[in-house]
Motif scaffolding. Structure first.
Motif: not given
Length: 155
Positions: A1-7, A71-74, A130-135
């Motif tokens: 999974m690339t960073a930024g693509a929220l599951p 939002l999820e992941g924020t 976690r893996l979807s986050l850029a930082d």
């Protein structure tokens, strides 16, 4: 999974896990079943948010409404409203400890502060967040509480 693509977390996955876990924990409504009101799920300690679909399912299993505001992941900050709650206060009070525990655990897994339980699809989802986050996350995960505003009773 690339960073930024929220599951995404499919309700078909969430529903049986939440139902089974709530039954095992004997989660039940607490208080007068006729008292209704609204409330908010608030962030006490900031961090990355993960697990709102699980919290929504937990409240729904007991008959309360839960509408995500964050939002999820924020990253959520202390004092932020994470979700709006409504319906029977007994359902809100009964589901809240379970929902908060799950939110805090999944958020901590997403932050890298808690270890993933092998084979647990909800934990795997939190790792994917976690893996979807850029930082890098690098926090302990947020903590939560509810604030309730009673409206009255159902006649």
């Amino acid at each position: 999974m690339t960073a930024g693509a929220l599951p995404t977390l499919d309700r078909v996955v969430v529903m049986p896990i939440v139902m089974r876990t709530m039954l095992e924990a004997d989660v039940r409504p607490l208080g007068d079943p006729d008292e209704v009101g609204s409330g908010h799920l608030l962030c006490d300690h900031g961090g990355i948010l993960a697990g709102l679909p699980v919290a929504k399912e937990a409240f729904g299993r007991l008959g309360a409404r839960c509408r995500a505001v964050a939002l999820e992941g924020t990253r959520v900050e202390p004092g932020a409203v994470v979700a709006e709650l409504g319906g029977p206060l007994a359902a809100i009070r009964g589901a809240a400890p379970f929902a908060i525990k799950m939110l805090e655990h999944l958020s901590a897994v997403a932050a890298g502060a808690d270890a993933e339980r092998p084979g647990d699809p909800l934990d795997a989802y939190a790792v994917a967040v976690r893996l979807s986050l850029a930082d890098l996350v690098g926090d302990d995960g947020p903590t939560f509480r509810i604030a309730i505003d009673p409206i009255g009773t159902i006649d």
